[in-house]
Design a protein around this motif. Structure first.
Motif, mmCIF file in Angstrom:
data_model
loop_
_atom_site.group_PDB
_atom_site.id
_atom_site.type_symbol
_atom_site.label_atom_id
_atom_site.label_comp_id
_atom_site.label_asym_id
_atom_site.label_seq_id
_atom_site.Cartn_x
_atom_site.Cartn_y
_atom_site.Cartn_z
ATOM 1 N N GLY A 1 0.804 -1.207 0.000
ATOM 2 C CA GLY A 1 0.000 0.000 0.000
ATOM 3 C C GLY A 1 0.842 1.264 0.000
ATOM 4 N N ILE A 2 0.232 2.377 0.365
ATOM 5 C CA ILE A 2 0.913 3.664 0.235
ATOM 6 C C ILE A 2 2.204 3.746 1.050
ATOM 7 N N PRO A 3 2.257 3.289 2.320
ATOM 8 C CA PRO A 3 3.552 3.358 3.022
ATOM 9 C C PRO A 3 4.662 2.618 2.282
ATOM 10 N N TRP A 4 4.349 1.465 1.730
ATOM 11 C CA TRP A 4 5.341 0.719 0.947
ATOM 12 C C TRP A 4 5.742 1.502 -0.295
ATOM 13 N N GLN A 5 4.773 2.098 -0.976
ATOM 14 C CA GLN A 5 5.084 2.881 -2.171
ATOM 15 C C GLN A 5 6.021 4.033 -1.833
ATOM 16 N N GLY A 6 5.781 4.694 -0.692
ATOM 17 C CA GLY A 6 6.635 5.803 -0.306
ATOM 18 C C GLY A 6 8.068 5.373 -0.094
ATOM 19 N N VAL A 7 8.266 4.326 0.687
ATOM 20 C CA VAL A 7 9.616 3.861 1.028
ATOM 21 C C VAL A 7 10.308 3.243 -0.171
ATOM 22 N N HIS A 8 9.596 2.463 -0.967
ATOM 23 C CA HIS A 8 10.217 1.676 -2.029
ATOM 24 C C HIS A 8 10.186 2.352 -3.399
ATOM 25 N N ASN A 9 9.221 3.197 -3.662
ATOM 26 C CA ASN A 9 9.100 3.774 -5.004
ATOM 27 C C ASN A 9 9.299 5.284 -5.062
ATOM 28 N N PHE A 10 8.593 6.060 -4.219
ATOM 29 C CA PHE A 10 8.689 7.516 -4.345
ATOM 30 C C PHE A 10 10.116 8.008 -4.183
ATOM 31 N N ARG A 11 10.920 7.297 -3.404
ATOM 32 C CA ARG A 11 12.292 7.746 -3.149
ATOM 33 C C ARG A 11 13.216 7.534 -4.351
ATOM 34 N N GLU B 1 1.750 16.081 2.625
ATOM 35 C CA GLU B 1 2.829 15.901 3.597
ATOM 36 C C GLU B 1 3.792 14.778 3.221
ATOM 37 N N TRP B 2 3.468 14.006 2.202
ATOM 38 C CA TRP B 2 4.349 12.924 1.755
ATOM 39 C C TRP B 2 5.429 13.409 0.791
ATOM 40 N N VAL B 3 5.247 14.585 0.194
ATOM 41 C CA VAL B 3 6.169 15.051 -0.834
ATOM 42 C C VAL B 3 7.565 15.298 -0.270
ATOM 43 N N ALA B 4 7.656 16.062 0.821
ATOM 44 C CA ALA B 4 8.970 16.414 1.372
ATOM 45 C C ALA B 4 9.781 15.192 1.786
ATOM 46 N N PRO B 5 9.219 14.278 2.578
ATOM 47 C CA PRO B 5 10.049 13.156 3.035
ATOM 48 C C PRO B 5 10.385 12.121 1.974
ATOM 49 N N PHE B 6 9.522 11.932 0.986
ATOM 50 C CA PHE B 6 9.765 10.846 0.043
ATOM 51 C C PHE B 6 10.229 11.328 -1.333
ATOM 52 N N ASP B 7 9.669 12.398 -1.841
ATOM 53 C CA ASP B 7 10.113 12.912 -3.137
ATOM 54 C C ASP B 7 11.353 13.788 -3.012
ATOM 55 N N ASN B 8 11.480 14.498 -1.878
ATOM 56 C CA ASN B 8 12.558 15.488 -1.732
ATOM 57 C C ASN B 8 13.590 15.116 -0.670
ATOM 58 N N TYR B 9 13.454 13.945 -0.042
ATOM 59 C CA TYR B 9 14.437 13.420 0.917
ATOM 60 C C TYR B 9 14.575 14.262 2.182
ATOM 61 N N ALA B 10 13.544 15.034 2.512
ATOM 62 C CA ALA B 10 13.519 15.741 3.792
ATOM 63 C C ALA B 10 12.823 14.824 4.793
ATOM 64 N N TYR B 11 13.541 13.777 5.219
ATOM 65 C CA TYR B 11 12.954 12.726 6.036
ATOM 66 C C TYR B 11 12.384 13.298 7.336
ATOM 67 N N VAL B 12 11.276 12.722 7.764
ATOM 68 C CA VAL B 12 10.562 13.161 8.966
ATOM 69 C C VAL B 12 10.622 12.040 9.996
ATOM 70 N N LYS B 13 10.986 12.379 11.222
ATOM 71 C CA LYS B 13 11.170 11.352 12.251
ATOM 72 C C LYS B 13 9.860 10.868 12.862
ATOM 73 N N ASP B 14 8.810 11.617 12.694
ATOM 74 C CA ASP B 14 7.500 11.205 13.214
ATOM 75 C C ASP B 14 6.468 11.416 12.133
ATOM 76 N N LEU B 15 6.315 10.423 11.280
ATOM 77 C CA LEU B 15 5.398 10.471 10.140
ATOM 78 C C LEU B 15 4.573 9.198 10.142
ATOM 79 N N TRP B 16 3.291 9.324 9.958
ATOM 80 C CA TRP B 16 2.414 8.156 10.009
ATOM 81 C C TRP B 16 2.935 7.029 9.127
ATOM 82 N N ALA B 17 3.383 7.344 7.932
ATOM 83 C CA ALA B 17 3.778 6.303 6.980
ATOM 84 C C ALA B 17 4.914 5.447 7.506
ATOM 85 N N THR B 18 5.987 6.079 7.964
ATOM 86 C CA THR B 18 7.139 5.302 8.415
ATOM 87 C C THR B 18 6.935 4.738 9.817
ATOM 88 N N ASN B 19 6.126 5.409 10.631
ATOM 89 C CA ASN B 19 5.764 4.813 11.922
ATOM 90 C C ASN B 19 5.028 3.494 11.691
#
Length: 501
Positions: A68-78, A93-111
């Motif tokens: 699903g979307i969390p997997w897509q963010g980690v595996h594809n958007f990056r 809110e997914w654009v900065a951490p996954f498309d632009n590599y401004a990783y977020v330490k508390d984000l629903w997707a990676t949590n």
């Protein structure tokens, strides 16, 4: 539509009440641990628990992270091949951490990504310990244990590539406090992956036949172990396993590249590992996943093109990366405002125009749902029945080619790579030098496996991520994502952040 019985069919539902009774951020621990059922004990195995793992890998609570979307963010958007997609306001809110590599330490997707992987690991540990406590040593039980160990290795393969050092929990948990441990070095995680997959290769069958499409095999275990070795540059080990898969004769390149991703191409000769999904007529017998739905064309219902949520859309860089006349471009990408091109897997329709009707120029054609199947299911705005192709034979062929080239057998490597090129009608590439063929193999993997979750991790293991992704904001520390801050906060000091974060 699929007529065969799935691993994710009715028998798996027996396991679900045990697997998903709790909720909340620690729901994989805040409940009584799994135990063997009477049926398990009567049949002398842990089959019920293990079948539940197949269901868990695509259930919303866990499976959303494995497709699903969390997997897509980690595996594809990056990667440079795809981006968040959808319209600008949807998941901004997914654009900065996954498309632009401004990783977020508390984000629903990676949590959620972290939690769901450990939930699956907990289920595998419970099944393995149950078998041990019952002293199960019959052949069928060894197969079940091998399946559980494969799933554990599969989860840790994601975790070690994504986060680096992570807690190694390879034991059954009876109390939540037992999970509150420090990280183990990545080398220890890789060692666990290796031993689990070595056990799986030795104890899983070569084939299951038509009764259990999608059930784990020794070929799947060898392919995943080859991927684990190649990620670390262990060329000889990866080559040996890849060649074993090739020499088995169990798999072959499917004649039609776009045909792999059609309903009729599910579990075809190229399928080594494929998560099974199904939905019956009029939305009955729903045993699907979010994998295809989260990527389908996003539009209004009135346009007739509301096929999903529109995430994981191709980039200009990906579209422009294909060689001239490579049909994989048209088989991988739907172009807004253009025909879906039946010659590369379309159905004779014209997509709505960008940006007046749809918010993106391109869409992932590998999850493009057949209109007739959509109509038969009665679910017009999703594609829950499409299988997720996890490991394909062409991936193994290209891994073998890469290993041969890196170990000094470039001519053989070119021959293997050219099998993949020949399938789509492209001319053969002659071996000139190791560096030249290395570049060719990298390009071939990009064209062959685009939008399937391989590109970002390929760039990292090749050492190319900084040069390729740097203009998008990537720096070397982005090879690992920071540990989710909520996990650190809950640990009371046991879990520490990745040193570069």
């Amino acid at each position: 539509m699929k007529k065969t019985k799935r691993i994710s069919s009715a028998i798996l539902l027996l396991a679900l009440p045990v697997l998903f009774m709790a909720s909340g951020c620690e729901k994989f621990l805040d409940r009584k641990p799994l135990t063997a059922s009477l049926d398990d004990i009567n049949q002398g195995g842990i089959e019920g628990q293990v079948f539940g793992l197949y269901s868990a890998i695509k259930d919303y609570d866990i499976g959303n992270v494995f497709g699903g979307i969390p997997w897509q963010g980690v595996h594809n958007f990056r990667s440079d091949d795809s981006e968040k997609g959808s319209d600008a306001a949807d998941g901004a809110e997914w654009v900065a951490p996954f498309d632009n590599y401004a990783y977020v330490k508390d984000l629903w997707a990676t949590n959620f990504y972290w939690e769901a992987h450990y939930r699956l690991i907990h289920l595998t540990n419970t099944a393995i310990q149950t078998a041990d406590s019952l002293k199960l040593s019959d052949i069928d039980s060894k197969v079940n244990i091998a399946e559980a160990r494969f799933f554990r290795a599969f989860a840790y393969f994601d975790m070690v590539r994504t986060f680096g050092d992570v807690p190694k929990i390879d034991f059954r948990l009876y109390d939540p406090a037992q999970a509150n441990i420090a990280k183990s070095p990545a080398s220890a995680i890789w060692a666990l992956i290796d031993t689990d997959l070595q056990y799986a290769t030795a104890n899983l069958p070569t084939v299951w036949g038509s009764k259990y499409p999608g059930r784990l095999t020794s070929g799947a275990a060898k392919a995943l172990l080859a991927k684990a070795y190649i990620f670390r540059g262990n060329w000889a080990q990866a080559l040996s396993l890849s060649q074993q898969v090739i020499a088995s004769g169990t798999y072959s390149l499917f004649p039609s590249y776009h045909g792999i991703f059609k309903d009729a191409g599910e579990n075809c000769s190229e399928s080594i590992l494929e998560w099974q999904n199904y939905m019956g007529p009029n939305r009955t017998d729903d045993k699907g996943s979010w994998y295809a739905t989260c990527q389908g064309v996003r539009a209004s219902n009135s346009s007739g093109w509301n096929l999903g949520w529109g995430w994981n859309t191709p980039t200009d860089a990906f579209v422009n990366s294909f060689e001239a006349n490579d049909p994989r471009k048209g088989s991988s990408v739907l172009f807004s405002g253009q025909s879906d091109d039946p010659s590369t897997g379309g159905y004779g329709s014209v997509l709505p125009a960008y940006p007046t009707v749809v918010p993106r120029k391109y869409w992932n054609k590998k999850v493009y749902a057949d209109p007739a199947v959509r109509a038969s299911t009665g679910w017009l705005d999703g594609a829950y029945w499409i299988n997720q192709r996890v490991i394909r034979y062409s991936d193994v062929v290209l891994m073998a080619a890469e290993c041969l080239n890196e170990t000094g057998s470039g001519v053989q490597a070119a021959t293997l790579m050219n099998q993949v090129r020949s399938r789509v009608g492209l001319p053969a590439v002659a071996f000139v030098s190791q560096a030249q063929l290395r570049t060719a193999i990298k390009a071939e993997r990009r064209s062959e496996l685009g939008l399937e979750g391989e590109r970002f991790f390929d760039l990292v293991r090749w050492g190319d991520a900084v040069s390729v992704l740097g203009p998008l904001g990537y720096v070397n520390r982005c090879r690992f994502y920071p540990i989710p801050q909520p996990e650190i906060d809950k640990s009371g000091g046991k879990l520490v952040q990745n040193p570069e974060w």
